[in-house]
Design an enzyme around this catalytic site. Structure first.
Site, PDB file in Angstrom:
ATOM      1  N   HIS A   1      -3.990  -4.800  -0.272  1.00 60.60           N
ATOM      2  CA  HIS A   1      -3.441  -5.070   0.832  1.00 60.60           C
ATOM      3  C   HIS A   1      -3.472  -6.887   0.714  1.00 60.60           C
ATOM      4  O   HIS A   1      -4.614  -7.299   0.964  1.00 60.60           O
ATOM      5  CB  HIS A   1      -4.074  -4.956   2.006  1.00 60.60           C
ATOM      6  CG  HIS A   1      -4.134  -3.406   2.427  1.00 60.60           C
ATOM      7  ND1 HIS A   1      -3.146  -3.012   3.186  1.00 60.60           N
ATOM      8  CD2 HIS A   1      -4.749  -2.307   2.118  1.00 60.60           C
ATOM      9  CE1 HIS A   1      -3.229  -1.697   3.502  1.00 60.60           C
ATOM     10  NE2 HIS A   1      -4.163  -1.240   2.609  1.00 60.60           N
TER      11      HIS A   1
ATOM     12  N   GLU B   1      -2.639  -8.938   3.067  1.00 58.73           N
ATOM     13  CA  GLU B   1      -3.210  -9.184   4.223  1.00 58.73           C
ATOM     14  C   GLU B   1      -4.672  -9.147   4.500  1.00 58.73           C
ATOM     15  O   GLU B   1      -5.084  -9.693   5.475  1.00 58.73           O
ATOM     16  CB  GLU B   1      -2.531  -8.482   5.419  1.00 58.73           C
ATOM     17  CG  GLU B   1      -2.728  -6.996   5.858  1.00 58.73           C
ATOM     18  CD  GLU B   1      -2.139  -6.151   4.642  1.00 58.73           C
ATOM     19  OE1 GLU B   1      -2.290  -4.895   5.209  1.00 58.73           O
ATOM     20  OE2 GLU B   1      -1.718  -6.572   3.732  1.00 58.73           O
TER      21      GLU B   1
ATOM     22  N   CYS C   1       0.802  -1.246   0.060  1.00 58.81           N
ATOM     23  CA  CYS C   1       0.026   0.063  -0.061  1.00 58.81           C
ATOM     24  C   CYS C   1       0.829   1.272  -0.010  1.00 58.81           C
ATOM     25  O   CYS C   1       1.726   1.377  -0.882  1.00 58.81           O
ATOM     26  CB  CYS C   1      -0.991  -0.110   1.070  1.00 58.81           C
ATOM     27  SG  CYS C   1      -2.492   1.117   0.779  1.00 58.81           S
TER      28      CYS C   1
END
Length: 207
Positions: free
Chosen positions: A187, A189, A78
């Site tokens: 992202h 994650e 990001c």
């Protein structure tokens, strides 16, 4: 494996995601640990200028530069990807980035901002980062700014950079594989199974 703690980023969610992908993880700002780790993750959320201030406070830009000079892998996520470019412009204020790539990160031209939610990407056929993932795989984005052009012809380690694109109002750089320096605007994650698969792809390059 080290996740660089410079006061910005979803450190714990990134830590959990990388652990689930199979790595032993340390979250630290210690320069020796960050330099010596098999891989370094540089997350980031918020404003470009604030992230750069935090990065410089722990000499993070020097750590990244030294790792890359030695061919040691770095993954930006990001705003951790955005600060790898030369500069960022937010609300008319220009800030200097880490300068690993030429170009400017600025506001997307789109009817709805931020670009928040799931979106597909267009990865090169020879991408190692997206290997094994279908073309319609979606990843989770949260951002209003991006690199809208790619200006680097020849990459690190003499390898041609692989650039992945996405679209929200206009095309923007969604991911880059440039020698030992990889990064994603989305992202991993927060991207479920697809993000976990992508992180495993990156971890496999560290062996």
């Amino acid at each position: 494996m080290v996740i660089l703690d410079y006061g910005s980023g979803n450190l714990r969610s990134a830590e959990r995601a990388v652990q689930r992908a199979g790595a032993n993880v340390e979250v630290t700002a210690d320069p020796h640990a960050a330099l010596e780790a098999d891989g370094l993750v540089v997350p980031g959320v918020g404003a470009f200028s604030a992230c750069m201030e935090g990065l410089r406070s722990v000499s993070g830009e020097k750590i990244i530069g030294k790792r890359l000079a030695g061919g040691r892998p770095v993954l930006g996520i990001c705003v951790g990807m955005q600060i790898l470019f030369e500069r960022g412009v937010e609300h008319g204020v220009e800030a200097e980035g880490a300068g690993e790539w030429p170009g400017t990160v600025d506001r997307l031209e789109a009817e709805i901002l931020p670009h928040m939610g799931w979106n597909t990407v267009r990865a090169p056929e020879d991408s190692r980062l997206f290997a094994g993932l279908d073309a319609d795989t979606r990843f989770y984005f949260v951002h209003s700014y991006a690199a809208r052009t790619w200006e680097l012809d020849s990459g690190l380690a003499g390898q041609q950079p692989r650039v992945t694109w996405a679209n929200h109002g206009q095309d923007f750089v969604a991911a880059v594989e440039n020698g030992p320096l990889w990064a994603t605007q989305f992202h991993p994650e927060k991207s479920g199974d697809a993000g976990a698969h992508l992180l495993r792809n990156w971890l496999h390059t560290l062996a």
